[in-house]
Each structure stands twice: as structure tokens, then as C-alpha cells.
Write an enzyme that holds these catalytic residues in place. Structure first.
Site, PDB file in Angstrom:
ATOM      1  N   GLY A 109       0.797  -1.217   0.000  1.00 51.61           N
ATOM      2  CA  GLY A 109       0.000   0.000   0.000  1.00 51.61           C
ATOM      3  C   GLY A 109       0.831   1.270   0.000  1.00 51.61           C
ATOM      4  O   GLY A 109       2.017   1.270   0.353  1.00 51.61           O
ATOM      5  N   GLN A 110       0.200   2.368  -0.381  1.00 53.54           N
ATOM      6  CA  GLN A 110       0.895   3.651  -0.435  1.00 53.54           C
ATOM      7  C   GLN A 110       1.370   4.099   0.946  1.00 53.54           C
ATOM      8  O   GLN A 110       2.495   4.580   1.104  1.00 53.54           O
ATOM      9  CB  GLN A 110      -0.027   4.725  -1.024  1.00 53.54           C
ATOM     10  CG  GLN A 110      -0.423   4.506  -2.470  1.00 53.54           C
ATOM     11  CD  GLN A 110      -1.207   5.676  -3.014  1.00 53.54           C
ATOM     12  OE1 GLN A 110      -0.654   6.735  -3.335  1.00 53.54           O
ATOM     13  NE2 GLN A 110      -2.518   5.516  -3.122  1.00 53.54           N
ATOM     14  N   ASP A 128      -1.614 -14.814   6.829  1.00 57.43           N
ATOM     15  CA  ASP A 128      -2.842 -14.992   6.063  1.00 57.43           C
ATOM     16  C   ASP A 128      -3.969 -14.383   6.886  1.00 57.43           C
ATOM     17  O   ASP A 128      -4.304 -14.894   7.964  1.00 57.43           O
ATOM     18  CB  ASP A 128      -3.099 -16.486   5.815  1.00 57.43           C
ATOM     19  CG  ASP A 128      -4.362 -16.740   5.006  1.00 57.43           C
ATOM     20  OD1 ASP A 128      -5.149 -15.791   4.790  1.00 57.43           O
ATOM     21  OD2 ASP A 128      -4.581 -17.898   4.601  1.00 57.43           O
ATOM     22  N   TYR A 159     -17.367  -1.244  -1.528  1.00 57.62           N
ATOM     23  CA  TYR A 159     -16.102  -0.889  -0.882  1.00 57.62           C
ATOM     24  C   TYR A 159     -16.354  -0.106   0.402  1.00 57.62           C
ATOM     25  O   TYR A 159     -15.796  -0.415   1.462  1.00 57.62           O
ATOM     26  CB  TYR A 159     -15.239  -0.070  -1.836  1.00 57.62           C
ATOM     27  CG  TYR A 159     -14.041   0.567  -1.179  1.00 57.62           C
ATOM     28  CD1 TYR A 159     -12.943  -0.191  -0.791  1.00 57.62           C
ATOM     29  CD2 TYR A 159     -14.007   1.942  -0.920  1.00 57.62           C
ATOM     30  CE1 TYR A 159     -11.847   0.390  -0.168  1.00 57.62           C
ATOM     31  CE2 TYR A 159     -12.920   2.531  -0.313  1.00 57.62           C
ATOM     32  CZ  TYR A 159     -11.841   1.754   0.066  1.00 57.62           C
ATOM     33  OH  TYR A 159     -10.761   2.332   0.693  1.00 57.62           O
ATOM     34  N   LYS A 197     -15.449  -1.281   4.281  1.00 52.97           N
ATOM     35  CA  LYS A 197     -14.562  -0.513   5.152  1.00 52.97           C
ATOM     36  C   LYS A 197     -15.268  -0.100   6.436  1.00 52.97           C
ATOM     37  O   LYS A 197     -14.661  -0.093   7.516  1.00 52.97           O
ATOM     38  CB  LYS A 197     -14.030   0.717   4.411  1.00 52.97           C
ATOM     39  CG  LYS A 197     -13.049   0.393   3.296  1.00 52.97           C
ATOM     40  CD  LYS A 197     -11.776  -0.263   3.808  1.00 52.97           C
ATOM     41  CE  LYS A 197     -10.922   0.712   4.598  1.00 52.97           C
ATOM     42  NZ  LYS A 197      -9.654   0.075   5.076  1.00 52.97           N
ATOM     43  N   TRP A 229      -8.693  10.469  -0.726  1.00 49.69           N
ATOM     44  CA  TRP A 229      -7.998  10.907  -1.941  1.00 49.69           C
ATOM     45  C   TRP A 229      -6.475  10.782  -1.794  1.00 49.69           C
ATOM     46  O   TRP A 229      -5.729  11.732  -2.009  1.00 49.69           O
ATOM     47  CB  TRP A 229      -8.387  12.344  -2.277  1.00 49.69           C
ATOM     48  CG  TRP A 229      -9.819  12.543  -2.665  1.00 49.69           C
ATOM     49  CD1 TRP A 229     -10.888  11.743  -2.352  1.00 49.69           C
ATOM     50  CD2 TRP A 229     -10.361  13.625  -3.441  1.00 49.69           C
ATOM     51  NE1 TRP A 229     -12.044  12.259  -2.871  1.00 49.69           N
ATOM     52  CE2 TRP A 229     -11.757  13.415  -3.554  1.00 49.69           C
ATOM     53  CE3 TRP A 229      -9.811  14.752  -4.040  1.00 49.69           C
ATOM     54  CZ2 TRP A 229     -12.599  14.285  -4.237  1.00 49.69           C
ATOM     55  CZ3 TRP A 229     -10.645  15.621  -4.717  1.00 49.69           C
ATOM     56  CH2 TRP A 229     -12.022  15.389  -4.827  1.00 49.69           C
TER      57      TRP A 229
END
Length: 297
Positions: free
Chosen positions: A10-11, A35, A124, A128, A149
Site C-alpha cells: 500500500g501507499q 494470512d 467498498y 470498510k 484521496w
């Protein structure tokens, strides 16, 4: 302080690993080490590392694909989050869980605060939100950070897409009727470290719960694109124009909130954390990307 981050690609994870913060060790673990659907592997892996704080970062983030892959989205965003939070609780560790502006329906005319009613309009977003509930139920020693964003020099994101398209196009059509707060993954990473340090030292209940963490200021996607491309023109001499379009003219499988603006006053008040203006962080990211080899974009 040792921070373990679940999710390697991930970022925010990449930004955390790239941080040059004295006294902070960040260890990222991914599918090879655990896992998420097998809680025993989660506990075993995290216990061996002996962290001070757990950061739950893995997520199914393919917003449109989630509409047809609901089971996969919930397996990672809800069930995986629950497994990580439960493990942290068993090990008496605080957890910082990353969530999203997509838990809101986007109809509020002002910026959203943490106490506003939720109402996700996509699979999504629902997955979440269920992840938030699962984390809170599994570990009372939690901080849930809703952000929005997200962009960076890592992975796939709006900034990199705009720069890639700018190489070959003279004009780009971008949605202008969705509002939000562009947020640098680097800024998120720095905030997470500050929050983690405080969490590990202070047991105050006020420091637990849901918080909003997003870039300062607000914009829409078209104006965000214009800012990115103005920097691109400044650095390269190439001009690309942006044409405003409505979200209805750019149909996607998943519906997006028309308003994703997040008020971050609570985080500033209780943690002393405030984010830079989105324009400043965007300039930093665009500049770094343009200095890198073309394949980085």
C-alpha cells in the site's frame, strides 16, 4: 519504538517504510508472513516481532471491482481487519486502523465530522465501515483514521495517472462535481508515527476512537488535476488543459460520494496533529515523480 504494519504494497505502508524518523522502526508484513483469513498466522507473526503499536493497513481498494467481488472485499476489509485487531488485543497492543471517506454517503453540504451518521453508497465503503466496527469491537485500544484521496510516489493513484496521461494528451476530461481533500501518503505516515508514539505512552480514553486525517483545504477532482498539470507545465513546458465534466458523464461501477470533505479538528485538538495544505504536498509529490525515471509514473 517499533511499529508493525500489516500490508506491504500500500501507499501508506511504503511511505512509512521510507520515513527517516529517528528511533522509529517500521516492519511491514504481507501475505508471505501472514494470512488474514487464518487468525493463528496473524498472531504468530506479530508476536514474533514484538511491536509497540500495530498499524492495520491492508485493504481491498479496487473500488469498482468490489461491486462484483463483494466477498473478497469483505474478507479483507472486515474479516482481515478484525483478525489483526483481535491479535493486537491479545498481545495488549494498541492498533491504528486506516479507513476511508467512503463510509459517508456524500450528501452533507459541509465537511464531515467523526460523529456524523455513516451511510456508504458502495460495496467498498460498506466493507470498510464494517471493518471499522470489527476493529472497535475486537480491540478497545484503537484509533481508526479515516482518510481520503490518497496519493504518493508509490503505487497507483490520481496524481500518477494525470502525469502519465499528460505525456500523450493535450486535454483531459475530469469530474468537477465531487469534493474532497487530497491527502499525501507521506503526510499520513508522519501523522501515524506521531499518533503511535502518543498511543504507546498515554492510556487516555479520549485518544481512542475514530479520527479524520486528510490534507488541509478542499477541492474537486478537476481542480486537483489542474494543480497537478500546472506543476507539470512549469517543470516540462508542456501544457495540458482540463475540461470539467459531471460524475454522471463518467459512469463507474461503484458510486462515489459527491462530498468527501473531512473535518480534522478532533485530531488536531487531541493529538496536536495537523496536515499540510494539499497544494503544498501535491507539489512535492509531482516534483519527485518528474525527477524519477518515466517508468515510475
Amino acid at each position: 519504538m517499533r511499529i508493525v504494519v500489516t500490508g506491504k504494497s500500500g501507499q501508506v505502508t511504503s511511505a512509512l517504510q521510507a520515513l527517516d524518523a529517528g528511533g522509529i522502526e517500521v516492519i511491514a508484513i504481507g501475505r508471505r508472513e501472514l494470512d488474514l483469513l487464518q487468525p493463528s498466522t496473524v498472531r504468530e507473526t506479530i508476536a514474533k516481532i514484538k511491536p509497540d503499536v500495530v498499524v492495520s493497513s491492508p485493504a481491498y481498494t479496487a473500488v469498482d471491482n468490489a461491486e462484483s467481488e463483494e466477498a473478497a472485499a469483505f474478507a479483507i476489509n472486515r474479516d482481515g481487519a478484525r483478525a489483526i485487531a483481535a491479535t493486537a488485543a491479545e498481545l495488549s497492543l494498541p492498533i491504528i486502523h486506516l479507513s476511508t471517506d467512503y463510509v459517508f454517503d456524500g450528501v452533507k453540504p459541509e465537511s464531515y465530522v467523526e460523529s456524523d451518521p455513516v451511510g456508504p453508497v458502495s460495496v467498498y465503503g460498506r466493507s470498510k465501515l464494517e471493518g471499522e466496527y470489527a476493529v472497535a469491537a475486537a480491540n478497545e485500544n484503537h484509533v481508526i483514521l479515516r482518510t481520503a484521496w490518497v496519493y504518493s510516489t508509490f503505487g497507483h493513484n490520481f496524481v500518477k495517472t494525470m502525469l502519465r496521461l499528460a505525456e500523450t494528451r493535450e486535454e483531459l476530461s475530469v469530474v468537477s462535481d465531487q469534493l474532497g481533500c487530497p491527502t499525501s501518503a507521506n503526510d499520513i505516515a508522519e501523522a501515524v508515527v506521531k499518533i503511535a508514539d502518543r498511543l504507546a505512552k498515554d492510556s487516555s480514553p479520549d485518544l481512542r476512537g475514530v479520527f479524520h486525517l486528510a490534507g488541509s483545504g478542499e477541492t474537486n477532482w478537476a481542480e486537483f488535476a489542474r494543480h497537478i498539470l500546472s506543476i507539470f507545465e512549469e517543470k516540462t513546458g508542456r501544457r495540458v488543459t482540463v475540461r470539467d465534466i459531471a460524475a454522471a458523464d463518467y459512469p463507474t461501477a461503484a458510486k462515489r460520494p459527491a462530498n468527501s470533505r473531512l473535518c480534522c479538528d478532533k485530531l488536531k485538538r487531541l493529538y496536536g496533529v495537523s496536515m499540510p495544505e494539499w497544494q503544498v504536498s501535491t507539489r512535492d509529490t509531482v516534483t519527485k515523480l518528474l525527477e524519477e525515471p518515466k517508468e515510475a509514473i
